[in-house]
Scaffold this motif. Sequence first.
Motif, PDB file in Angstrom:
ATOM      1  N   UNK A   1       0.835  -1.205   0.000  1.00  0.00           N
ATOM      2  CA  UNK A   1       0.000   0.000   0.000  1.00  0.00           C
ATOM      3  C   UNK A   1       0.866   1.251   0.000  1.00  0.00           C
ATOM      4  N   UNK A   2       1.893   1.264   0.881  1.00  0.00           N
ATOM      5  CA  UNK A   2       2.713   2.483   1.010  1.00  0.00           C
ATOM      6  C   UNK A   2       3.539   2.735  -0.252  1.00  0.00           C
ATOM      7  N   UNK A   3       3.882   1.653  -0.958  1.00  0.00           N
ATOM      8  CA  UNK A   3       4.659   1.818  -2.203  1.00  0.00           C
ATOM      9  C   UNK A   3       3.749   2.090  -3.399  1.00  0.00           C
ATOM     10  N   UNK A   4       2.444   2.074  -3.168  1.00  0.00           N
ATOM     11  CA  UNK A   4       1.494   2.345  -4.251  1.00  0.00           C
ATOM     12  C   UNK A   4       1.469   1.246  -5.300  1.00  0.00           C
ATOM     13  N   UNK A   5       1.634   0.009  -4.840  1.00  0.00           N
ATOM     14  CA  UNK A   5       1.706  -1.106  -5.792  1.00  0.00           C
ATOM     15  C   UNK A   5       0.477  -2.007  -5.742  1.00  0.00           C
ATOM     16  N   UNK A   6      -0.523  -1.600  -4.939  1.00  0.00           N
ATOM     17  CA  UNK A   6      -1.673  -2.495  -4.723  1.00  0.00           C
ATOM     18  C   UNK A   6      -2.354  -2.888  -6.028  1.00  0.00           C
ATOM     19  N   UNK A   7      -2.465  -1.966  -6.962  1.00  0.00           N
ATOM     20  CA  UNK A   7      -3.165  -2.295  -8.216  1.00  0.00           C
ATOM     21  C   UNK A   7      -2.258  -3.001  -9.221  1.00  0.00           C
ATOM     22  N   UNK A   8      -0.981  -3.095  -8.878  1.00  0.00           N
ATOM     23  CA  UNK A   8      -0.034  -3.683  -9.850  1.00  0.00           C
ATOM     24  C   UNK A   8       0.430  -5.085  -9.446  1.00  0.00           C
ATOM     25  N   UNK A   9      -0.136  -5.598  -8.324  1.00  0.00           N
ATOM     26  CA  UNK A   9       0.404  -6.842  -7.753  1.00  0.00           C
ATOM     27  C   UNK A   9       0.395  -8.022  -8.729  1.00  0.00           C
ATOM     28  N   UNK A  10      -0.583  -8.069  -9.637  1.00  0.00           N
ATOM     29  CA  UNK A  10      -0.686  -9.222 -10.535  1.00  0.00           C
ATOM     30  C   UNK A  10       0.096  -9.027 -11.830  1.00  0.00           C
ATOM     31  N   UNK A  11       0.732  -7.855 -11.976  1.00  0.00           N
ATOM     32  CA  UNK A  11       1.477  -7.607 -13.227  1.00  0.00           C
ATOM     33  C   UNK A  11       2.884  -8.192 -13.152  1.00  0.00           C
ATOM     34  N   UNK A  12       3.498  -8.303 -14.326  1.00  0.00           N
ATOM     35  CA  UNK A  12       4.887  -8.768 -14.394  1.00  0.00           C
ATOM     36  C   UNK A  12       5.803  -7.562 -14.530  1.00  0.00           C
TER      37      UNK A  12
ATOM     38  N   UNK B   1       8.140   2.342 -11.143  1.00  0.00           N
ATOM     39  CA  UNK B   1       7.351   1.286 -10.492  1.00  0.00           C
ATOM     40  C   UNK B   1       8.247   0.080 -10.155  1.00  0.00           C
ATOM     41  N   UNK B   2       9.128  -0.275 -11.100  1.00  0.00           N
ATOM     42  CA  UNK B   2      10.024  -1.418 -10.852  1.00  0.00           C
ATOM     43  C   UNK B   2      10.935  -1.131  -9.662  1.00  0.00           C
ATOM     44  N   UNK B   3      11.408   0.119  -9.567  1.00  0.00           N
ATOM     45  CA  UNK B   3      12.316   0.428  -8.466  1.00  0.00           C
ATOM     46  C   UNK B   3      11.568   0.376  -7.134  1.00  0.00           C
ATOM     47  N   UNK B   4      10.298   0.767  -7.136  1.00  0.00           N
ATOM     48  CA  UNK B   4       9.506   0.692  -5.901  1.00  0.00           C
ATOM     49  C   UNK B   4       9.341  -0.777  -5.477  1.00  0.00           C
ATOM     50  N   UNK B   5       9.152  -1.665  -6.476  1.00  0.00           N
ATOM     51  CA  UNK B   5       9.044  -3.104  -6.153  1.00  0.00           C
ATOM     52  C   UNK B   5      10.361  -3.581  -5.546  1.00  0.00           C
ATOM     53  N   UNK B   6      11.494  -3.122  -6.140  1.00  0.00           N
ATOM     54  CA  UNK B   6      12.802  -3.555  -5.643  1.00  0.00           C
ATOM     55  C   UNK B   6      13.006  -3.102  -4.193  1.00  0.00           C
ATOM     56  N   UNK B   7      12.582  -1.866  -3.885  1.00  0.00           N
ATOM     57  CA  UNK B   7      12.708  -1.364  -2.500  1.00  0.00           C
ATOM     58  C   UNK B   7      11.814  -2.183  -1.564  1.00  0.00           C
ATOM     59  N   UNK B   8      10.598  -2.445  -2.030  1.00  0.00           N
ATOM     60  CA  UNK B   8       9.668  -3.238  -1.222  1.00  0.00           C
ATOM     61  C   UNK B   8      10.222  -4.624  -0.948  1.00  0.00           C
ATOM     62  N   UNK B   9      10.807  -5.259  -1.968  1.00  0.00           N
ATOM     63  CA  UNK B   9      11.360  -6.596  -1.789  1.00  0.00           C
ATOM     64  C   UNK B   9      12.463  -6.587  -0.725  1.00  0.00           C
ATOM     65  N   UNK B  10      13.325  -5.539  -0.795  1.00  0.00           N
ATOM     66  CA  UNK B  10      14.442  -5.466   0.154  1.00  0.00           C
ATOM     67  C   UNK B  10      13.946  -5.231   1.576  1.00  0.00           C
ATOM     68  N   UNK B  11      12.859  -4.475   1.708  1.00  0.00           N
ATOM     69  CA  UNK B  11      12.380  -4.157   3.058  1.00  0.00           C
ATOM     70  C   UNK B  11      11.424  -5.209   3.619  1.00  0.00           C
ATOM     71  N   UNK B  12      10.850  -6.029   2.747  1.00  0.00           N
ATOM     72  CA  UNK B  12       9.874  -7.031   3.193  1.00  0.00           C
ATOM     73  C   UNK B  12      10.498  -8.025   4.162  1.00  0.00           C
ATOM     74  N   UNK B  13      11.806  -8.199   4.053  1.00  0.00           N
ATOM     75  CA  UNK B  13      12.488  -9.163   4.924  1.00  0.00           C
ATOM     76  C   UNK B  13      12.851  -8.521   6.281  1.00  0.00           C
TER      77      UNK B  13
END
Lengths: 822, 237
Positions: B142-153, B161-173
Amino acid sequence: MRETLWTLAALISHWRRRPGNLATLVLGLAIATALWSGVQALNAQARNSYDAAANAISGGGARTLVASRGGLFDQELFVRLRRAGVTVSPVLEGAVRIGEKNIRIIGVEPLSLPRRSPIADRRTRTDVIEDFFSGPGRGFAAPQTLRRLDLSEGAQPQTERGQQLPPLAALAEAPPGAIIVDIGVAQRLLDRPGKLSRLVIVDEETFDEARLKLIAGDALRLVAPDDDSDLARLTDSFHLNLTAFGFLAFLVGLFIVHAAYGLAFEQRLATLRTLRALGVGPPHLVAAMACEIAVLTLIAGGAGVLGGHAIAQALLPDVVKSLESLYGAQISDRLALDARWWLSGLAMAGAGAALAAASRLTKALRLPALSFARPMAWRGAHHRYLRRQAALAALALVAAAGAFGFGEGLASGFAIIGLALLAAALILPVGLAGALALAERFARRPLTRWFFADGRQEISGLSLALMALLIALATNIGVGGMVEGFRQTFDRWLDARLVAEVYFEAATPADARDIEAWARTQPDIAAILPIWRAKTRIGGWPVDVLGMTPHETYTAHFPLIDATPDVWTALHAQDAVLVSEQLARRLSLAIGETLDIPTSGRDLRARIVGVFPDYGNPKGQLRIDHERLTRYFDDASGVHYSLRVDPGATTRVIANMQQRFGGKITRIVDQAEVKTLSTDIFERTFAVTTALNTLTLIVSGVALFASLLTLSDMRRARIAPVWALGATRRKLAALEMARVMAFAAVAAAFAIPLGLFMTWSLVAIVNVAAFGWRLPFHMFPAQWLVVSCIALCAAFFAALIPVVRLARVSPSELLRVFSNER
Amino acid sequence: MSIDATPENLAAERTSAPMLRVERLHKSYPTPQGRVPVLRGVDFTLAAGASLALTGESGSGKSTLLHLVGALDDADSGEIVIDGVAVTRLSETARAAMRRETIGVVFQQFNLIPSLTVGENLGFQARLAGRYNPAWQEELTARLGLATLAARYPEELSGGQQQRVAIGRALAVRPRLLLADEPTGNLDEATGDAVMALALDLVAATGCAFLMATHSERLAARLQRRVRLEAGLLATQ
């Protein structure tokens, strides 16, 4: 475990996005497994039948006694052994014709049958004895044999000689193509009163070799149970050839797997590095990749084994006919395969997949988490790749030369062919790269220069598929050349060998004498030539001895490979012999040497005055003077003859003879019919080879298609900049097609000399070692042209879908290359 | 010498020292002309919850230093201690475990897994480490604004958007140390600023130490401290 599973999930997600690539990989492995396991199914089916035939009476594991000099022996020997307390069981075997089918008659003596015999095992001995002795007796045949004869239980068919069989009963344990009867019935049916083929030792404790010597002298010899049956020995080469072709097809299939998995690895390289960067250790990465391969093996291997069953089912009728026509072997025409076959098919798929993926697994184990930018990395890697290919090719050539210089036999022949194919396949990318570099140097227009330069970059991605295509084309040219050469030689040989216009077989020797006397009085019949025959064994091999009368039919036409100048006069005037080529090679016999031929009495010591070709005959053959044959062989069958007839009167003579002698003639055919029969056997023998050849070519086409399809996505990154600089998509698509066609043309150009070498190896090494005959080497340029066209067509159709996709790719798709560029 | 990253070993190595300590770090690369030194004795520390910007010219060794700290590459000599564990003495397997569980890395090229969806990419490292938390993942998404993009590749997303996913992946752990190598290098200024603000916000929320390599002085100024890498040595600014 958790890391491995999540890594596996990430790896497998690649296939979800690229189902076409997954299909290619599964298809490659399935085809490779199918071809291999199909051939193995045929071999297993045949070998099971040989074993069933060999063990039909003894149940396996029993030693037997056979005539030392081959052929049959007197029943009196059996009686003397039994009286001396040696527990043996007599067997008489021979062939009869029922309708148009050859059937093996096995005569047994039920009272003395070994307990482990399939007959005694499944039925109480009392039942068997009652069946054999009650009323008209009983004949046992496998259900499939009854089906083949179109008979039901209780039927009493007649042989061609008019002898009636006892009522038939179905017995699943009976060997295919055989009828088991009481020994007395067998002696009547086979017209061999008082004769036996072998004695099965039932109780080893009652037997010792000293006693045998005392009772039977040297008339009988002992055969160990693990000695291969004659059938198994004679058919060994046939099955080895089949295995070699199956293995070749399997290897070509593995090229697809290697190419598809290799390309998938390259496509996933960035993902693998990311996984490493995210904390997946090399052992987990390799474990996940190994799991992935195991899952693929189970799916593709399972499908492959099922496909193999279907292939075997399709090819079985031809194999059954070939083995029956060539070796007299009766093979069950219903596939019955045990669990071992299914498991070995899966194991082969696993081994193949592991082999194809091994280099990638090793690379994954050493994969660093970081990749460093190397501006000239491709060029350096390409040169290293070409150098390694050239070095390996040189190594394979040296090994092939070593196999030629120091090896011998069939294995060496196949090794030479295999290594030569490998060397040529390895050197192909080097040759292609050289040709493209040369072309690039002379190209002037920028797009043409790019065409050649880009082609060199594409070699490593396509090389495995092109190697598979090269091997398939060379095999087609090589085997095709051998088969066509053999066909021509065989036709000429048949013409020379089958000079007489009519061939017949009398029911009994007495009938033969009647017909002979009549024929001498007929104006249409210029000569009646007896072709009597006897059996013996030389050097452990079964040999037929045929008699020849002095006649122009032989002196002017009979084909000889080598002979003394006085061959025909010596043959009839002295103790002289003509030896078949395969027997001469097997026993290393040469013109002028003497050969001791075991006969009914003392050995006949004969001088070898000629060697003759005897294509298609697995047994050895000797030709001696007819008078000597009758003198030395008591049991020579005196029922086979040929007639020299005015060609215009052939039909009339045959009709006259059939009308006059009826049942006294069991078979009468004219020359054309014999030739048709022989040619039919020839065609059937090579039908399986041709089918496997065609399948190999199809597999290589699939390999090329698979590689091009997989590469097509990667190609966009190379094509997009050229498109952006002003080349049209249509132009680029045309260049893609031209490049693939050019690659296929180079592969075809490589395949022609390689195929010729293969033909030479087959006729000069493999055929000689496998069958004992050497064929002349022929070249067929028209066949090269056809195979080259097939290569270009295969390349065209393989490239069609990827090229059409490229021609239709939208500009936005090409632009994405730039946005995704790393 | 290398040691395995068993919990006992890791606990024994931990002290009250800073989250990251780098001492006398040397690294060189082989070239046809001989070895070229890139790092020539780098020393610095970074406390838990602190942020440090690493600046310098292109080719000054910023990425090399980040790769060494991220247990992605081997140093020639010197020591790197993360959360009390000497990374330079760990085995290959233990370093992989360290990357998986302790460090989060945001690459300049995003390095997302192309065959996984955005949602799958976001949770991937956390799942590998056995620390997947659906609530945290949902919050991050939600905070990265990716909620509507979760099912995309990934290939269907823009660079930002890709960089936000990369940040999210690093912080998810929920890493103890977050490393970022030119995280906005591929983005335009406005998108880069937005992504950076989001990253700093999340870093503050998780309390991890943050080390970022950048050539942008403007971005570097947004972190608590900054150091400049020159001729293989650090110069404090």
